[in-house]
Motif scaffolding. Structure first.
Motif, mmCIF file in Angstrom:
data_model
loop_
_atom_site.group_PDB
_atom_site.id
_atom_site.type_symbol
_atom_site.label_atom_id
_atom_site.label_comp_id
_atom_site.label_asym_id
_atom_site.label_seq_id
_atom_site.Cartn_x
_atom_site.Cartn_y
_atom_site.Cartn_z
ATOM 1 N N VAL A 1 69.234 20.800 18.547
ATOM 2 C CA VAL A 1 69.485 20.382 19.925
ATOM 3 C C VAL A 1 70.748 19.524 19.990
ATOM 4 O O VAL A 1 71.519 19.619 20.944
ATOM 5 N N ARG A 2 70.980 18.717 18.982
ATOM 6 C CA ARG A 2 72.202 17.893 18.954
ATOM 7 C C ARG A 2 73.451 18.769 18.809
ATOM 8 O O ARG A 2 74.500 18.448 19.369
ATOM 9 N N ASP A 3 73.338 19.891 18.095
ATOM 10 C CA ASP A 3 74.457 20.832 18.023
ATOM 11 C C ASP A 3 74.710 21.458 19.391
ATOM 12 O O ASP A 3 75.857 21.592 19.827
ATOM 13 N N ILE A 4 73.647 21.833 20.071
ATOM 14 C CA ILE A 4 73.774 22.403 21.416
ATOM 15 C C ILE A 4 74.468 21.398 22.327
ATOM 16 O O ILE A 4 75.365 21.754 23.100
ATOM 17 N N GLU A 5 74.088 20.137 22.202
ATOM 18 C CA GLU A 5 74.690 19.078 23.020
ATOM 19 C C GLU A 5 76.214 19.041 22.836
ATOM 20 O O GLU A 5 76.960 18.866 23.802
ATOM 21 N N ARG B 1 76.545 17.094 30.985
ATOM 22 C CA ARG B 1 76.240 18.235 31.863
ATOM 23 C C ARG B 1 74.841 18.075 32.448
ATOM 24 O O ARG B 1 73.869 17.816 31.730
ATOM 25 N N LEU B 2 74.726 18.227 33.762
ATOM 26 C CA LEU B 2 73.420 18.108 34.412
ATOM 27 C C LEU B 2 72.628 19.396 34.221
ATOM 28 O O LEU B 2 73.168 20.496 34.371
ATOM 29 N N VAL B 3 71.351 19.246 33.880
ATOM 30 C CA VAL B 3 70.469 20.389 33.674
ATOM 31 C C VAL B 3 69.193 20.185 34.478
ATOM 32 O O VAL B 3 68.756 19.058 34.708
ATOM 33 N N ASP B 4 68.610 21.288 34.917
ATOM 34 C CA ASP B 4 67.318 21.261 35.592
ATOM 35 C C ASP B 4 66.244 21.500 34.550
ATOM 36 O O ASP B 4 66.330 22.458 33.774
ATOM 37 N N VAL B 5 65.248 20.647 34.533
ATOM 38 C CA VAL B 5 64.134 20.808 33.609
ATOM 39 C C VAL B 5 62.833 20.842 34.405
ATOM 40 O O VAL B 5 62.771 20.359 35.536
ATOM 41 N N ILE B 6 61.826 21.434 33.806
ATOM 42 C CA ILE B 6 60.512 21.536 34.439
ATOM 43 C C ILE B 6 59.580 20.516 33.804
ATOM 44 O O ILE B 6 59.466 20.446 32.577
ATOM 45 N N SER C 1 70.870 14.622 32.538
ATOM 46 C CA SER C 1 71.995 15.098 31.735
ATOM 47 C C SER C 1 71.441 15.767 30.483
ATOM 48 O O SER C 1 70.315 15.485 30.057
ATOM 49 N N PHE C 2 72.245 16.645 29.872
ATOM 50 C CA PHE C 2 71.784 17.282 28.647
ATOM 51 C C PHE C 2 71.566 16.233 27.563
ATOM 52 O O PHE C 2 70.643 16.343 26.764
ATOM 53 N N GLY C 3 72.388 15.194 27.539
ATOM 54 C CA GLY C 3 72.207 14.114 26.566
ATOM 55 C C GLY C 3 70.856 13.445 26.715
ATOM 56 O O GLY C 3 70.180 13.150 25.713
ATOM 57 N N GLU C 4 70.422 13.198 27.962
ATOM 58 C CA GLU C 4 69.094 12.618 28.194
ATOM 59 C C GLU C 4 68.002 13.574 27.708
ATOM 60 O O GLU C 4 67.025 13.155 27.102
ATOM 61 N N LEU D 1 63.189 23.179 29.356
ATOM 62 C CA LEU D 1 64.510 23.518 29.872
ATOM 63 C C LEU D 1 64.640 25.036 29.818
ATOM 64 O O LEU D 1 64.684 25.615 28.735
ATOM 65 N N ILE D 2 64.651 25.675 30.979
ATOM 66 C CA ILE D 2 64.679 27.141 31.008
ATOM 67 C C ILE D 2 65.861 27.706 31.775
ATOM 68 O O ILE D 2 65.958 28.912 31.961
ATOM 69 N N SER D 3 66.774 26.859 32.227
ATOM 70 C CA SER D 3 67.860 27.388 33.056
ATOM 71 C C SER D 3 69.230 26.855 32.636
ATOM 72 O O SER D 3 70.074 26.577 33.477
ATOM 73 N N LEU D 4 69.463 26.750 31.349
ATOM 74 C CA LEU D 4 70.767 26.302 30.859
ATOM 75 C C LEU D 4 71.649 27.531 30.641
ATOM 76 O O LEU D 4 71.589 28.190 29.609
ATOM 77 N N GLU D 5 72.451 27.871 31.651
ATOM 78 C CA GLU D 5 73.345 29.014 31.572
ATOM 79 C C GLU D 5 74.554 28.593 30.741
ATOM 80 O O GLU D 5 75.197 27.600 31.041
ATOM 81 N N VAL D 6 74.844 29.327 29.654
ATOM 82 C CA VAL D 6 75.880 28.911 28.704
ATOM 83 C C VAL D 6 77.023 29.912 28.553
ATOM 84 O O VAL D 6 77.857 29.754 27.677
ATOM 85 N N SER D 7 77.090 30.914 29.396
ATOM 86 C CA SER D 7 78.114 31.951 29.247
ATOM 87 C C SER D 7 79.519 31.389 29.147
ATOM 88 O O SER D 7 80.310 31.839 28.330
#
Length: 150
Positions: free
Chosen positions: A20-24, A31-36, A47-50, A66-72
């Motif tokens: 996860v730290r690599d993804i960060e 970057r703001l992300v929506d989480v459930i 934030s992704f860091g949080e 976290l199911i909606s992190l679009e990374v294209s």
């Protein structure tokens, strides 16, 4: 379709040592992300860091998914290539014109290509249907299993 061997799939994913730290590092910490919130099935933003801090904390007080992190269009997107069969069957990329004319104006091609899903133990996603026309495939990079006796 279940594939038992990855040879010849035309698939590219990060190594199973990726965390996860690599993804960060690849999508940026702020970057703001929506989480459930899994128990409430409500959405919140952080934030992704949080989220990375939450995910790496062994004493989580909530279950977040976290199911909606679009990374294209991120550096992480460059590390991922869908399997050849998924690319061949993908209606969205193979048949959708960049914009289609309709009476009220053009419909833009949805920007949904590469998602990164990160789920904590015991989390789940309600049944749903993904965006029309997309070819969905999953590659589980790693699972951390904890077995307790008792």
């Amino acid at each position: 379709m279940v594939v038992e061997r990855v040879d010849g799939l035309g698939l590219r994913v990060p190594p199973n040592t990726f965390t996860v730290r690599d993804i960060e590092k690849y999508v940026e910490s702020d970057r703001l992300v929506d989480v459930i919130d899994v128990e409430q099935q409500t959405e919140l933003q952080m934030s992704f860091g949080e989220f990375a801090n939450y995910f790496t904390d062994p004493h989580r007080k909530k279950l977040l998914n976290l199911i909606s992190l679009e990374v294209s269009n991120t550096k992480l997107g460059g590390l991922v290539e869908a399997p050849l069969i998924a690319r061949k069957l993908d209606f969205l990329n193979n048949y959708w014109q960049e914009s289609a004319a309709i009476p009220d104006g053009p419909i833009q091609k949805p920007a949904v290509a590469k998602y990164c899903l990160i789920s904590a133990k015991d989390s789940y996603t309600d049944f749903h249907i993904d965006f029309g026309g997309t070819s969905v495939w999953y590659h589980i990079l790693w699972v951390h299993w904890t077995i307790t006796k008792g």
